[in-house]
Design a protein around this motif. Structure first.
Motif, PDB file in Angstrom:
ATOM      1  N   GLN A  36       0.968  -1.163  -0.005  1.00  0.00           N
ATOM      2  CA  GLN A  36       0.020  -0.038  -0.085  1.00  0.00           C
ATOM      3  C   GLN A  36       1.037   1.327   0.057  1.00  0.00           C
ATOM      4  OE1 GLN A  36      -2.489  -0.466   3.397  1.00  0.00           O
ATOM      5  NE2 GLN A  36      -0.890   0.148   4.809  1.00  0.00           N
ATOM      6  N   LEU A  37       0.289   2.272  -0.842  1.00  0.00           N
ATOM      7  CA  LEU A  37       1.154   3.704  -0.772  1.00  0.00           C
ATOM      8  C   LEU A  37       1.175   4.242   0.737  1.00  0.00           C
ATOM      9  CD1 LEU A  37       2.509   5.579  -2.527  1.00  0.00           C
ATOM     10  CD2 LEU A  37       0.304   6.667  -2.845  1.00  0.00           C
ATOM     11  N   GLN A  38       2.289   4.605   1.124  1.00  0.00           N
ATOM     12  CA  GLN A  38       2.519   5.349   2.440  1.00  0.00           C
ATOM     13  C   GLN A  38       3.816   6.050   2.207  1.00  0.00           C
ATOM     14  OE1 GLN A  38       2.174   1.961   4.930  1.00  0.00           O
ATOM     15  NE2 GLN A  38       4.256   1.746   5.318  1.00  0.00           N
ATOM     16  N   MET A  39       3.884   6.801   3.285  1.00  0.00           N
ATOM     17  CA  MET A  39       5.435   7.506   3.417  1.00  0.00           C
ATOM     18  C   MET A  39       6.287   6.364   3.673  1.00  0.00           C
ATOM     19  SD  MET A  39       5.215  10.906   3.589  1.00  0.00           S
ATOM     20  CE  MET A  39       6.680  11.248   4.587  1.00  0.00           C
ATOM     21  N   GLY A  40       7.390   6.676   2.816  1.00  0.00           N
ATOM     22  CA  GLY A  40       8.697   5.721   2.985  1.00  0.00           C
ATOM     23  C   GLY A  40       8.577   4.678   2.036  1.00  0.00           C
ATOM     24  N   SER A  41       7.339   4.494   0.927  1.00  0.00           N
ATOM     25  CA  SER A  41       7.260   3.614   0.076  1.00  0.00           C
ATOM     26  C   SER A  41       8.437   3.677  -0.821  1.00  0.00           C
ATOM     27  CB  SER A  41       5.829   3.441  -0.396  1.00  0.00           C
ATOM     28  OG  SER A  41       4.837   3.030   0.655  1.00  0.00           O
ATOM     29  N   PHE A  42       8.706   2.515  -1.390  1.00  0.00           N
ATOM     30  CA  PHE A  42       9.401   2.577  -2.548  1.00  0.00           C
ATOM     31  C   PHE A  42       8.791   2.090  -3.782  1.00  0.00           C
ATOM     32  CE2 PHE A  42      12.537   1.237   0.742  1.00  0.00           C
ATOM     33  CZ  PHE A  42      13.340   2.329   0.630  1.00  0.00           C
ATOM     34  N   ILE A  43       8.749   2.882  -5.003  1.00  0.00           N
ATOM     35  CA  ILE A  43       8.084   2.765  -6.043  1.00  0.00           C
ATOM     36  C   ILE A  43       9.187   2.533  -7.193  1.00  0.00           C
ATOM     37  CG2 ILE A  43       6.585   3.751  -8.012  1.00  0.00           C
ATOM     38  CD1 ILE A  43       5.143   5.430  -5.676  1.00  0.00           C
ATOM     39  N   PHE A  44       8.813   1.248  -7.855  1.00  0.00           N
ATOM     40  CA  PHE A  44       9.722   0.925  -8.999  1.00  0.00           C
ATOM     41  C   PHE A  44       8.913   1.218 -10.276  1.00  0.00           C
ATOM     42  CE2 PHE A  44      11.093  -1.399  -5.392  1.00  0.00           C
ATOM     43  CZ  PHE A  44      12.515  -1.563  -5.528  1.00  0.00           C
ATOM     44  N   SER A  45       9.576   1.732 -11.465  1.00  0.00           N
ATOM     45  CA  SER A  45       8.877   1.982 -12.530  1.00  0.00           C
ATOM     46  C   SER A  45       9.896   1.898 -13.775  1.00  0.00           C
ATOM     47  CB  SER A  45       8.268   3.463 -12.632  1.00  0.00           C
ATOM     48  OG  SER A  45       7.810   3.999 -13.790  1.00  0.00           O
ATOM     49  N   GLN A  46       9.448   1.240 -14.755  1.00  0.00           N
ATOM     50  CA  GLN A  46      10.359   1.148 -15.963  1.00  0.00           C
ATOM     51  C   GLN A  46       9.347   1.956 -17.063  1.00  0.00           C
ATOM     52  OE1 GLN A  46      11.450  -2.761 -17.709  1.00  0.00           O
ATOM     53  NE2 GLN A  46      10.721  -3.732 -15.796  1.00  0.00           N
ATOM     54  N   GLN A  47      10.395   2.717 -17.774  1.00  0.00           N
ATOM     55  CA  GLN A  47       9.821   3.783 -18.474  1.00  0.00           C
ATOM     56  C   GLN A  47      10.607   3.853 -19.749  1.00  0.00           C
ATOM     57  OE1 GLN A  47       9.838   7.555 -16.436  1.00  0.00           O
ATOM     58  NE2 GLN A  47       8.995   6.803 -14.595  1.00  0.00           N
ATOM     59  N   ARG A  48       9.875   4.404 -21.073  1.00  0.00           N
ATOM     60  CA  ARG A  48      10.645   4.433 -22.116  1.00  0.00           C
ATOM     61  C   ARG A  48      11.348   6.134 -22.270  1.00  0.00           C
ATOM     62  NH1 ARG A  48      12.593   0.666 -25.131  1.00  0.00           N
ATOM     63  NH2 ARG A  48      12.001   1.613 -27.280  1.00  0.00           N
ATOM     64  N   GLY A  49      12.484   6.126 -22.698  1.00  0.00           N
ATOM     65  CA  GLY A  49      12.962   7.386 -22.889  1.00  0.00           C
ATOM     66  C   GLY A  49      14.073   7.370 -24.003  1.00  0.00           C
ATOM     67  N   HIS A  50      14.459   8.561 -24.213  1.00  0.00           N
ATOM     68  CA  HIS A  50      15.574   8.803 -25.413  1.00  0.00           C
ATOM     69  C   HIS A  50      16.951   8.420 -24.784  1.00  0.00           C
ATOM     70  CE1 HIS A  50      13.022  10.688 -28.380  1.00  0.00           C
ATOM     71  NE2 HIS A  50      12.472  11.438 -27.351  1.00  0.00           N
ATOM     72  N   ASN A  51      17.769   7.801 -25.610  1.00  0.00           N
ATOM     73  CA  ASN A  51      19.081   7.555 -24.915  1.00  0.00           C
ATOM     74  C   ASN A  51      20.149   8.266 -25.337  1.00  0.00           C
ATOM     75  OD1 ASN A  51      19.129   6.888 -27.724  1.00  0.00           O
ATOM     76  ND2 ASN A  51      19.797   4.651 -27.593  1.00  0.00           N
ATOM     77  N   GLY A  52      19.744   9.647 -25.682  1.00  0.00           N
ATOM     78  CA  GLY A  52      20.683  10.787 -26.186  1.00  0.00           C
ATOM     79  C   GLY A  52      20.910  10.792 -27.941  1.00  0.00           C
ATOM     80  N   SER A  53      20.284   9.778 -28.429  1.00  0.00           N
ATOM     81  CA  SER A  53      20.263   9.833 -29.875  1.00  0.00           C
ATOM     82  C   SER A  53      18.838   9.815 -30.312  1.00  0.00           C
ATOM     83  CB  SER A  53      21.138   8.738 -30.495  1.00  0.00           C
ATOM     84  OG  SER A  53      20.420   7.416 -29.936  1.00  0.00           O
ATOM     85  N   GLN A  54      18.602   9.291 -31.551  1.00  0.00           N
ATOM     86  CA  GLN A  54      17.103   9.224 -32.279  1.00  0.00           C
ATOM     87  C   GLN A  54      16.677   8.035 -31.798  1.00  0.00           C
ATOM     88  OE1 GLN A  54      15.836  11.838 -34.070  1.00  0.00           O
ATOM     89  NE2 GLN A  54      17.869  12.934 -33.801  1.00  0.00           N
ATOM     90  N   SER A  55      17.037   7.165 -30.926  1.00  0.00           N
ATOM     91  CA  SER A  55      16.492   5.930 -30.674  1.00  0.00           C
ATOM     92  C   SER A  55      15.902   5.713 -29.031  1.00  0.00           C
ATOM     93  CB  SER A  55      17.209   4.568 -30.595  1.00  0.00           C
ATOM     94  OG  SER A  55      18.395   4.740 -30.002  1.00  0.00           O
ATOM     95  N   MET A  56      14.871   4.981 -28.796  1.00  0.00           N
ATOM     96  CA  MET A  56      14.300   5.096 -27.381  1.00  0.00           C
ATOM     97  C   MET A  56      15.088   3.514 -26.771  1.00  0.00           C
ATOM     98  SD  MET A  56      12.197   7.410 -27.423  1.00  0.00           S
ATOM     99  CE  MET A  56      10.798   7.012 -26.017  1.00  0.00           C
ATOM    100  N   GLU A  57      14.984   3.609 -25.455  1.00  0.00           N
ATOM    101  CA  GLU A  57      15.499   2.627 -24.619  1.00  0.00           C
ATOM    102  C   GLU A  57      14.659   2.488 -23.366  1.00  0.00           C
ATOM    103  OE1 GLU A  57      19.521   3.446 -23.370  1.00  0.00           O
ATOM    104  OE2 GLU A  57      18.977   4.930 -22.303  1.00  0.00           O
TER     105      GLU A  57
END
Length: 212
Positions: free
Chosen positions: A38-59
């Motif tokens: 459950q969400l509360q103070m001190g919780s750790f949240i893990f998230s995978q996201q798509r983002g630019h790798n500094g060039s034109q491609s995504m990672e």
């Protein structure tokens, strides 16, 4: 043969849609109501996201957050990072490596993670890398000798929303919707979009896991 193939494709799409729209939300709501997730103070949240790798491609990018403040629908997150030692840069941005992400998923409860004030990271002498360990930090935060993992701590966790425009911009950095997290398992940021009042971003990121 073509009809059979079409039926199979439609069935696969239907099963995938059912999994995403029915099964996953059900499992999320079931998990979010347990003490461990459950969400509360001190919780750790893990998230995978798509983002630019500094060039034109995504990672794929891997983020681990700690909940440092909850006020109404505002949930403030701090990124879990690892201080660099010497001249070796551990992390160039807020994301972590896939390997560290997987390891911390399994053992984050046993890892020492130190809360460091913003002033100690950014408010000292110029010319130093704020994400690099030094004697000052080691003296003030002895736990860093055990583990260099840290997060930027918020000293006043009940502060009101500031009125000054610049302070408001800083305040809404890494602030997300509590409702979106609990009901949908999503990270939706509160932003100031050239308006005096905050609004929810159109960008949505998926949460893998919440751990307490």
């Amino acid at each position: 043969m073509k009809k059979i193939l079409l039926v199979v494709i439609v069935a696969v799409i239907a099963l995938y849609a059912f999994k995403r729209m029915v099964v996953e939300p059900y499992l999320w709501k079931k998990a979010i109501n347990t003490p461990e997730h459950q969400l509360q103070m001190g919780s750790f949240i893990f998230s995978q996201q798509r983002g630019h790798n500094g060039s034109q491609s995504m990672e794929n990018q891997y983020f681990i957050f700690k909940v440092t403040e909850i006020q109404g629908d505002f949930v403030r997150l701090a990124v879990i990072r690892k201080l660099s030692a010497g001249d070796q840069i551990v992390q160039g941005d807020f994301s972590t490596t896939k390997k560290a992400y997987g390891e911390l998923k399994g053992n984050i409860k046993s890892v020492v993670i130190t809360g460091i004030s913003r002033n100690d990271l950014y408010g000292r002498r110029t010319g130093r890398d704020p994400h690099q360990i030094d004697e000052y930090l080691l003296q003030k935060y002895p736990a860093l000798k055990t583990s260099r993992y840290y997060f930027e701590d918020v000293p006043d966790k009940t502060r009101p929303v500031p009125q000054d425009p610049m302070d408001r911009m800083e305040y809404f950095s890494l602030v997300y919707s509590k409702k979106a997290i609990i009901e949908h398992g999503r990270l939706v940021a509160w932003i100031l979009n050239n308006r005096p009042e905050p609004e929810l971003s159109n960008r949505v990121e998926t949460i893998d896991l919440i751990l307490n």
